[in-house]
Design a protein around this motif. Structure first.
Motif, PDB file in Angstrom:
ATOM      1  N   PHE A   5      -7.335   7.583   6.813  1.00  0.00           N
ATOM      2  CA  PHE A   5      -6.569   6.678   6.197  1.00  0.00           C
ATOM      3  C   PHE A   5      -7.292   6.315   5.074  1.00  0.00           C
ATOM      4  O   PHE A   5      -7.905   5.123   4.977  1.00  0.00           O
ATOM      5  CB  PHE A   5      -6.597   5.251   6.943  1.00  0.00           C
ATOM      6  CG  PHE A   5      -4.823   5.899   7.655  1.00  0.00           C
ATOM      7  CD1 PHE A   5      -4.126   5.588   7.653  1.00  0.00           C
ATOM      8  CD2 PHE A   5      -5.426   5.769   8.902  1.00  0.00           C
ATOM      9  CE1 PHE A   5      -2.391   5.548   8.306  1.00  0.00           C
ATOM     10  CE2 PHE A   5      -4.722   5.785   9.681  1.00  0.00           C
ATOM     11  CZ  PHE A   5      -3.208   6.226   9.445  1.00  0.00           C
ATOM     12  N   PRO A  91       8.106  -3.347   5.929  1.00  0.00           N
ATOM     13  CA  PRO A  91       7.326  -4.168   4.427  1.00  0.00           C
ATOM     14  C   PRO A  91       8.759  -4.908   3.415  1.00  0.00           C
ATOM     15  O   PRO A  91       9.289  -4.277   3.582  1.00  0.00           O
ATOM     16  CB  PRO A  91       6.729  -3.095   4.220  1.00  0.00           C
ATOM     17  CG  PRO A  91       7.431  -2.071   4.278  1.00  0.00           C
ATOM     18  CD  PRO A  91       7.521  -2.082   5.953  1.00  0.00           C
ATOM     19  N   CYS A 131       5.241  -0.949  13.925  1.00  0.00           N
ATOM     20  CA  CYS A 131       5.079  -0.549  12.167  1.00  0.00           C
ATOM     21  C   CYS A 131       4.013  -2.115  11.883  1.00  0.00           C
ATOM     22  O   CYS A 131       4.621  -2.710  12.450  1.00  0.00           O
ATOM     23  CB  CYS A 131       6.686  -1.147  11.549  1.00  0.00           C
ATOM     24  SG  CYS A 131       6.355  -1.196   9.432  1.00  0.00           S
ATOM     25  N   ASP A 132       2.965  -1.764  10.829  1.00  0.00           N
ATOM     26  CA  ASP A 132       2.370  -2.969  10.764  1.00  0.00           C
ATOM     27  C   ASP A 132       3.645  -3.355   9.570  1.00  0.00           C
ATOM     28  O   ASP A 132       2.945  -2.396   8.076  1.00  0.00           O
ATOM     29  CB  ASP A 132       1.019  -2.602  10.214  1.00  0.00           C
ATOM     30  CG  ASP A 132       0.110  -4.043   9.819  1.00  0.00           C
ATOM     31  OD1 ASP A 132      -0.126  -4.098  10.628  1.00  0.00           O
ATOM     32  OD2 ASP A 132       0.216  -4.217   8.369  1.00  0.00           O
ATOM     33  N   ALA A 134       2.061  -5.648   6.673  1.00  0.00           N
ATOM     34  CA  ALA A 134       2.273  -6.132   5.920  1.00  0.00           C
ATOM     35  C   ALA A 134       1.205  -4.943   4.950  1.00  0.00           C
ATOM     36  O   ALA A 134       1.224  -4.717   3.730  1.00  0.00           O
ATOM     37  CB  ALA A 134       0.824  -6.410   6.314  1.00  0.00           C
ATOM     38  N   SER A 135       0.469  -3.389   5.617  1.00  0.00           N
ATOM     39  CA  SER A 135       0.419  -2.493   5.296  1.00  0.00           C
ATOM     40  C   SER A 135       1.448  -1.726   4.673  1.00  0.00           C
ATOM     41  O   SER A 135       1.104  -0.501   4.294  1.00  0.00           O
ATOM     42  CB  SER A 135      -0.753  -1.821   5.702  1.00  0.00           C
ATOM     43  OG  SER A 135       0.150  -1.288   7.291  1.00  0.00           O
ATOM     44  N   LEU A 137       2.239   0.904   7.089  1.00  0.00           N
ATOM     45  CA  LEU A 137       2.153   1.738   8.121  1.00  0.00           C
ATOM     46  C   LEU A 137       3.228   1.616   9.014  1.00  0.00           C
ATOM     47  O   LEU A 137       2.873   0.673   9.778  1.00  0.00           O
ATOM     48  CB  LEU A 137       0.552   1.660   8.798  1.00  0.00           C
ATOM     49  CG  LEU A 137      -0.697   1.534   7.282  1.00  0.00           C
ATOM     50  CD1 LEU A 137      -1.965   1.795   8.139  1.00  0.00           C
ATOM     51  CD2 LEU A 137      -0.740   3.277   7.293  1.00  0.00           C
ATOM     52  N   ARG A 151       3.592   6.626   6.469  1.00  0.00           N
ATOM     53  CA  ARG A 151       2.973   4.433   5.137  1.00  0.00           C
ATOM     54  C   ARG A 151       4.752   5.348   4.313  1.00  0.00           C
ATOM     55  O   ARG A 151       5.150   5.780   3.902  1.00  0.00           O
ATOM     56  CB  ARG A 151       1.828   5.321   4.059  1.00  0.00           C
ATOM     57  CG  ARG A 151       1.907   3.969   3.532  1.00  0.00           C
ATOM     58  CD  ARG A 151       0.740   4.065   2.392  1.00  0.00           C
ATOM     59  NE  ARG A 151       0.000   5.081   2.399  1.00  0.00           N
ATOM     60  CZ  ARG A 151      -0.947   3.241   3.675  1.00  0.00           C
ATOM     61  NH1 ARG A 151      -0.931   2.003   3.320  1.00  0.00           N
ATOM     62  NH2 ARG A 151      -2.690   3.353   3.544  1.00  0.00           N
ATOM     63  N   ASP A 153       6.650   3.690   1.429  1.00  0.00           N
ATOM     64  CA  ASP A 153       6.179   3.823  -0.056  1.00  0.00           C
ATOM     65  C   ASP A 153       8.078   3.790  -0.837  1.00  0.00           C
ATOM     66  O   ASP A 153       8.750   4.615  -0.883  1.00  0.00           O
ATOM     67  CB  ASP A 153       5.896   5.073  -0.830  1.00  0.00           C
ATOM     68  CG  ASP A 153       5.645   5.390  -2.241  1.00  0.00           C
ATOM     69  OD1 ASP A 153       6.149   4.134  -3.192  1.00  0.00           O
ATOM     70  OD2 ASP A 153       4.185   6.071  -2.841  1.00  0.00           O
ATOM     71  N   LEU A 178      -4.658  -3.568  11.489  1.00  0.00           N
ATOM     72  CA  LEU A 178      -4.898  -3.999  10.391  1.00  0.00           C
ATOM     73  C   LEU A 178      -6.573  -4.385  10.006  1.00  0.00           C
ATOM     74  O   LEU A 178      -7.124  -3.884   8.707  1.00  0.00           O
ATOM     75  CB  LEU A 178      -4.042  -4.471   9.181  1.00  0.00           C
ATOM     76  CG  LEU A 178      -4.223  -4.100   7.860  1.00  0.00           C
ATOM     77  CD1 LEU A 178      -4.312  -2.436   7.771  1.00  0.00           C
ATOM     78  CD2 LEU A 178      -3.273  -5.063   6.877  1.00  0.00           C
ATOM     79  N   ASP A 179      -7.040  -5.515  10.484  1.00  0.00           N
ATOM     80  CA  ASP A 179      -7.876  -6.094   9.953  1.00  0.00           C
ATOM     81  C   ASP A 179      -8.837  -5.329  11.047  1.00  0.00           C
ATOM     82  O   ASP A 179     -10.172  -4.963  10.247  1.00  0.00           O
ATOM     83  CB  ASP A 179      -8.083  -7.813  11.312  1.00  0.00           C
ATOM     84  CG  ASP A 179      -7.253  -8.478  10.759  1.00  0.00           C
ATOM     85  OD1 ASP A 179      -6.473  -8.420   9.132  1.00  0.00           O
ATOM     86  OD2 ASP A 179      -6.825  -9.687  11.263  1.00  0.00           O
ATOM     87  N   ASN A 181      -8.776  -1.797  11.756  1.00  0.00           N
ATOM     88  CA  ASN A 181      -7.927  -0.718  11.433  1.00  0.00           C
ATOM     89  C   ASN A 181      -8.352   0.034  12.639  1.00  0.00           C
ATOM     90  O   ASN A 181      -8.999   1.319  12.937  1.00  0.00           O
ATOM     91  CB  ASN A 181      -9.163   0.325  10.448  1.00  0.00           C
ATOM     92  CG  ASN A 181      -8.612   0.613   9.269  1.00  0.00           C
ATOM     93  OD1 ASN A 181      -7.930  -0.001   9.039  1.00  0.00           O
ATOM     94  ND2 ASN A 181      -9.250   1.000   8.612  1.00  0.00           N
TER      95      ASN A 181
END
Length: 196
Positions: A5, A91, A131-132, A134-135, A137, A151, A153, A178-179, A181
């Motif tokens: 990553f 997202p 799924c995150d 915010a990112s 991912l 990811r 896109d 995410l904070d 990883n």
């Protein structure tokens, strides 16, 4: 094995959690937050403007909104050739849907337009999805005993494969923080693994 990553990589650290025993970890640090959203046949979006509930059943995903103490059906994302097994918030007005061995990202503002696909994302049925939002991912696992990282896109309209690792048993739970990883996985072996 490591998760590529960018600047930070992931390596497995086992946390053994068995009923009646304290958790033991080989990795330093602590998780800053607990699981915020679960993946399942049901998904509650976190949009403050219009939170929604999504339900994956049959060959469609159904969208509902809360009206008082009830849920009102507001739309259907359909046309899938395989059973919709899992749904997770993606997202920017998207949801990620697992059908059989494939992943789909659908834009909720244009539900009739073609979605982003990863056909044959696994070689067997997908059993777990996270799924995150915010990112962008996405993590998936399946009966093929693999955990895959993706990811989303939205600019290129594709799911980019980031990494894939083989596991020794079925992974039944995935959570990414995410904070820190950190990817947490849990399986039938009653072991929670931390991937950094």
């Amino acid at each position: 094995k490591a998760w590529p990553f960018g600047a930070s990589d992931f390596a497995p650290r086992d946390v053994i959690v068995r009923p009646g025993f304290p958790a033991l970890t080989t990795s330093p640090g602590r998780l800053k937050s607990a699981a915020r959203r679960a993946m399942a046949r049901l998904c509650l979006t976190s949009s403050p403007d219009e939170p929604a509930v999504f339900s994956a059943f049959g060959r469609a995903v159904y969208r509902f909104r809360r009206v008082g103490d009830a849920l009102q059906h507001t739309g259907t994302l359909g046309g899938f050739t395989e059973e919709c097994r899992l749904v997770a918030e993606g997202p920017v007005n998207t949801v990620v849907i697992a059908t059989g061995k494939s992943l789909h990202v659908t834009d909720l503002t244009r539900p009739d337009s073609p979605s982003i696909h990863a056909q044959d994302a696994h070689t067997s049925v997908i059993t777990t999805l996270y799924c995150d939002a915010a990112s962008g991912l996405v993590f998936s696992s399946g009966k093929d005993l693999r955990i895959n990282a993706w990811r989303i896109d939205l600019d290129e309209q594709r799911l980019k494969a980031l990494a894939s690792i083989e596991t020794q048993g079925w992974t039944l739970a995935l959570y990414f923080d995410l904070d820190t990883n950190v990817l947490l996985t849990g399986g039938l072996d009653s072991v929670i693994r931390i991937w950094r």
